[in-house]
Design an enzyme around this catalytic site. Structure first.
Site, mmCIF file in Angstrom:
data_model
loop_
_atom_site.group_PDB
_atom_site.id
_atom_site.type_symbol
_atom_site.label_atom_id
_atom_site.label_comp_id
_atom_site.label_asym_id
_atom_site.label_seq_id
_atom_site.Cartn_x
_atom_site.Cartn_y
_atom_site.Cartn_z
ATOM 1 N N ASP A 76 0.684 -4.191 -3.558
ATOM 2 C CA ASP A 76 -0.553 -3.430 -3.444
ATOM 3 C C ASP A 76 -0.444 -2.382 -2.342
ATOM 4 O OD1 ASP A 76 -0.686 -5.067 -1.235
ATOM 5 O OD2 ASP A 76 -2.551 -6.060 -1.794
ATOM 6 N N ASP A 115 1.901 -7.997 -7.189
ATOM 7 C CA ASP A 115 0.839 -8.447 -6.289
ATOM 8 C C ASP A 115 -0.466 -8.706 -7.037
ATOM 9 O OD1 ASP A 115 1.152 -8.948 -3.570
ATOM 10 O OD2 ASP A 115 1.340 -6.826 -3.066
ATOM 11 N N GLU A 147 -1.882 -13.392 -1.084
ATOM 12 C CA GLU A 147 -1.968 -13.572 0.351
ATOM 13 C C GLU A 147 -2.746 -14.836 0.698
ATOM 14 O OE1 GLU A 147 -1.893 -8.788 1.457
ATOM 15 O OE2 GLU A 147 -3.583 -10.017 2.118
ATOM 16 N N GLU A 214 4.792 -11.660 7.527
ATOM 17 C CA GLU A 214 4.614 -10.276 7.981
ATOM 18 C C GLU A 214 4.070 -10.234 9.401
ATOM 19 O OE1 GLU A 214 2.600 -5.995 6.730
ATOM 20 O OE2 GLU A 214 2.542 -7.678 5.325
#
Length: 297
Positions: A76, A115, A147, A214
């Site tokens: 994304d 994603d 996520e 991340e």
């Protein structure tokens, strides 16, 4: 550096593993089929590191596929670097599906991970399954990414039990930019480090085949990598992760302005492309293009 409490000791360093046989290596091996999640698991067992890049169109994806990149992420991140949005938040399922299908069509060997955008799975597992199924059926993706750690574990579990491989994403999760108030490093301090470890183990236990870390301190990312039997994919998480990913426009120097600290630019593509455009324009104005060899009679 993240401090470890006396009650939690780092996992023992894994025993040294022999290098992968050239034909079996995830990157640099010979392959007549697409990479699968079983290949990813085997690379972890061999102690083999591997690269991942983003891709958003068939032509760019074909270049990376020919270069042997084993995993391509239709991220994304297209919101920032491809669609002109200020963040990843506005990206829609229609946009992800369209561009994922293009990347699949442009490749023969890479595992394509698509994603799930913001709003496509937060309602719960059923919504996540509906949208992930669309990416697999309509776009042909081989896996999806979402996520969240503990908060997304139920979504991961249902997708995996339904036959859809899932790559999880923890640490700095860009879809939460408004909650974070920006893009800060995650996992600093004992409490935050403990939560990141819980998140990593939660998605592993739920069945994720890999997890992106991340913007995580390198020492913590190394501990997570040692603690898991699934591979970690680092982006701003140090060199001890099993794999590394970059947004391709950052990697190739196409992104304008400042790039994150963790980015290494391997090419000045924006400068090269701009120079080519100017040269073309100047030749058109001067009347030197097209030449005879570019002309039909």
């Amino acid at each position: 550096m993240t401090q470890l409490s006396p009650a939690r000791k780092p996992a023992a360093e894994p025993a040294a593993t022999p290098p992968a046989e050239p034909g079996k290596a995830l990157y640099g091996g010979t392959r007549s089929r697409r990479v699968t999640v079983r290949d990813i698991a085997a690379a972890k067992e061999r102690g083999e590191k591997w690269p991942m890049l983003t891709a958003y169109d068939a032509m760019t994806a074909s270049v990376f596929d020919e270069a042997g990149i084993p995993v391509l992420l239709v991220g994304d991140s297209m919101g920032n670097c491809h669609l002109g949005y200020e963040s990843t938040v506005p990206v829609t399922m229609d946009e992800i599906t369209l561009l994922s299908a293009a990347v699949v069509r442009g490749t023969d060997h890479a595992l394509i991970v698509a994603d799930l955008p913001f709003g496509a799975y937060q309602e719960g597992p059923v919504q996540a399954l509906r949208n992930a199924t669309r990416l697999v059926k309509e776009a042909g993706a081989g896996a999806v990414k979402l996520e969240g750690g503990e908060r997304s574990a139920h979504q991961v579990e249902l997708l995996v039990s339904s036959g859809i491989p899932v790559m999880a994403h923890i640490g700095l999760t860009p879809q939460s930019v408004h909650a974070f108030g920006g893009y800060p490093v995650q996992g600093r301090g004992e409490e935050a480090a403990q939560q990141l470890l819980r998140d990593a183990k939660a998605v592993q236990d739920a069945g994720a085949f890999a997890v992106v870390l991340e913007a995580v301190p390198a020492e913590l990312a190394a501990e997570v990598t040692r603690s898991l039997h699934i591979p970690t994919v680092g982006i701003g998480a140090g060199a001890e992760c099993d794999a590394q990913v970059l947004v391709w426009t950052d990697m190739a120097g196409m992104t304008a302005g400042r790039v994150p600290r963790f980015v290494k630019q391997y090419l000045a593509l924006r400068e090269l492309l701009g120079g080519a455009a100017k040269e073309f324009a100047e030749e058109v104005v001067a009347g030197t293009f097209p030449e005879e060899r570019h002309t039909f009679h």
